[in-house]
Write an enzyme that holds these catalytic residues in place. Sequence first.
Site, PDB file in Angstrom:
ATOM      1  N   GLY A   1       0.819  -1.200   0.000  1.00 52.78           N
ATOM      2  CA  GLY A   1       0.000   0.000   0.000  1.00 52.78           C
ATOM      3  C   GLY A   1       0.853   1.250   0.000  1.00 52.78           C
ATOM      4  O   GLY A   1       2.093   1.197   0.082  1.00 52.78           O
ATOM      5  N   PHE A   2       0.200   2.373  -0.063  1.00 52.36           N
ATOM      6  CA  PHE A   2       0.867   3.677  -0.151  1.00 52.36           C
ATOM      7  C   PHE A   2       1.802   3.910   1.038  1.00 52.36           C
ATOM      8  O   PHE A   2       3.024   4.064   0.886  1.00 52.36           O
ATOM      9  CB  PHE A   2      -0.220   4.750  -0.238  1.00 52.36           C
ATOM     10  CG  PHE A   2       0.232   6.166  -0.114  1.00 52.36           C
ATOM     11  CD1 PHE A   2       1.440   6.592  -0.656  1.00 52.36           C
ATOM     12  CD2 PHE A   2      -0.566   7.103   0.525  1.00 52.36           C
ATOM     13  CE1 PHE A   2       1.839   7.918  -0.559  1.00 52.36           C
ATOM     14  CE2 PHE A   2      -0.183   8.428   0.630  1.00 52.36           C
ATOM     15  CZ  PHE A   2       1.025   8.838   0.097  1.00 52.36           C
ATOM     16  N   ILE A   3       1.269   3.876   2.249  1.00 57.57           N
ATOM     17  CA  ILE A   3       2.086   4.122   3.436  1.00 57.57           C
ATOM     18  C   ILE A   3       3.002   2.925   3.709  1.00 57.57           C
ATOM     19  O   ILE A   3       4.184   3.094   4.040  1.00 57.57           O
ATOM     20  CB  ILE A   3       1.188   4.416   4.650  1.00 57.57           C
ATOM     21  CG1 ILE A   3       0.375   5.692   4.415  1.00 57.57           C
ATOM     22  CG2 ILE A   3       2.023   4.540   5.923  1.00 57.57           C
ATOM     23  CD1 ILE A   3      -0.752   5.903   5.414  1.00 57.57           C
TER      24      ILE A   3
ATOM     25  N   TYR B   1     -16.431   3.255   8.061  1.00 52.03           N
ATOM     26  CA  TYR B   1     -14.974   3.114   8.056  1.00 52.03           C
ATOM     27  C   TYR B   1     -14.400   3.578   9.394  1.00 52.03           C
ATOM     28  O   TYR B   1     -13.622   2.870  10.044  1.00 52.03           O
ATOM     29  CB  TYR B   1     -14.372   3.934   6.914  1.00 52.03           C
ATOM     30  CG  TYR B   1     -12.898   4.198   7.061  1.00 52.03           C
ATOM     31  CD1 TYR B   1     -11.970   3.163   7.027  1.00 52.03           C
ATOM     32  CD2 TYR B   1     -12.420   5.504   7.249  1.00 52.03           C
ATOM     33  CE1 TYR B   1     -10.613   3.405   7.166  1.00 52.03           C
ATOM     34  CE2 TYR B   1     -11.061   5.752   7.385  1.00 52.03           C
ATOM     35  CZ  TYR B   1     -10.168   4.705   7.356  1.00 52.03           C
ATOM     36  OH  TYR B   1      -8.826   4.951   7.501  1.00 52.03           O
TER      37      TYR B   1
ATOM     38  N   LYS C   1     -12.422   1.508  12.609  1.00 51.32           N
ATOM     39  CA  LYS C   1     -11.110   1.898  13.132  1.00 51.32           C
ATOM     40  C   LYS C   1     -11.192   2.178  14.636  1.00 51.32           C
ATOM     41  O   LYS C   1     -10.273   1.848  15.397  1.00 51.32           O
ATOM     42  CB  LYS C   1     -10.587   3.115  12.374  1.00 51.32           C
ATOM     43  CG  LYS C   1     -10.091   2.787  10.975  1.00 51.32           C
ATOM     44  CD  LYS C   1      -8.944   1.794  11.049  1.00 51.32           C
ATOM     45  CE  LYS C   1      -8.122   1.737   9.803  1.00 51.32           C
ATOM     46  NZ  LYS C   1      -6.949   0.854   9.970  1.00 51.32           N
TER      47      LYS C   1
END
Length: 340
Positions: A14-16, A156, A160
Amino acid sequence: MPEHRTALVTGSAGFIGYFLCKRLLDDGFTVVGIDSMSDYYDSRLKHRRQANLLQNGGFRAVNEPIETPGLFADLMKESQPDIVVHLAAQAGVRYSIENPRTYVESNLLGTFELLEAARAHPPQHMLLASTSSAYGANTEMPYRETMKTDHQMSFYAATKKANEAMAHSYAHLFDLPVTMFRFFTVYGPWGRPDMALFKFVRAMLQGQPIDVYNHGRMMRDFTYVEDLVEAIRRLIDVPPVRAEEGAEIAAHDSLSPVAPWRIVNIGNSAPVQLMDMIEAVEDALGISADKNFMEMQAGDVPATWADTQLLQSLTGYVPQTDIRDGVRRFVEWYRDYYQV
């Protein structure tokens, strides 16, 4: 600090995750990266990121959904990671309205599988990604980790917030040191195509209008990805320690009174008006955007702003990349990657 450590990183393609794995490999870690390579967005980006990581012999890729029963138990027994960084999740506020089941499977079941594996094979420190969206309906800013957060505005965000509570219970019951990060609007090269900056640049280069929600009356604490990774890297070496009974915890510290668990904001602590970000994109591209002003989207919030006092007191670091510099670097990457 030990000379050599093993890290298990979920969401590694993924991005991070990509930037974090690169940083850990540069620092001499062996990294076991887990990613489902889902098609939530163009998976070619994920495969390219992973291919870059595999050029380092210290990286191992495991391409499986994190909710797969027994996956983490087997991997943690085999690799005995010193550090676990859990970034994998079904992301996106708007998609959680269309397809909430994927959030249950990845964010709730996947995190449960990881916590159960950590219970059997405890690492020195577990670091799990949460989100600034957990602050929900709070209007007092900047957001502080010690604020009450009971009114999430999207499913979402609710998953979390549930992850935070799940991890706290495991930290308390099994003495697992857990740091939860709340990320604030991360951006930069290799970013996700569903994020605003990516959408703006793509549309403007294609001569299409950009959608500007809430008529541009939005404010975000934009955080450059390499700043975020620097903060995570420093937090790895600051595992929370269970407070002694009756001990006074600093007013700004989110450390649990009953577990080695805390929440840390990672943001720039410098919110930027959406229209100023769009202006930075226009300057970087040399193109004036055709703006399609729209109402606020369901589940979204008008502003985010991180209080970073706790991050600074724990690590001595606060992200500082200016939005214009960060946008310029993203545009340079986009033009090079897509050859436009």
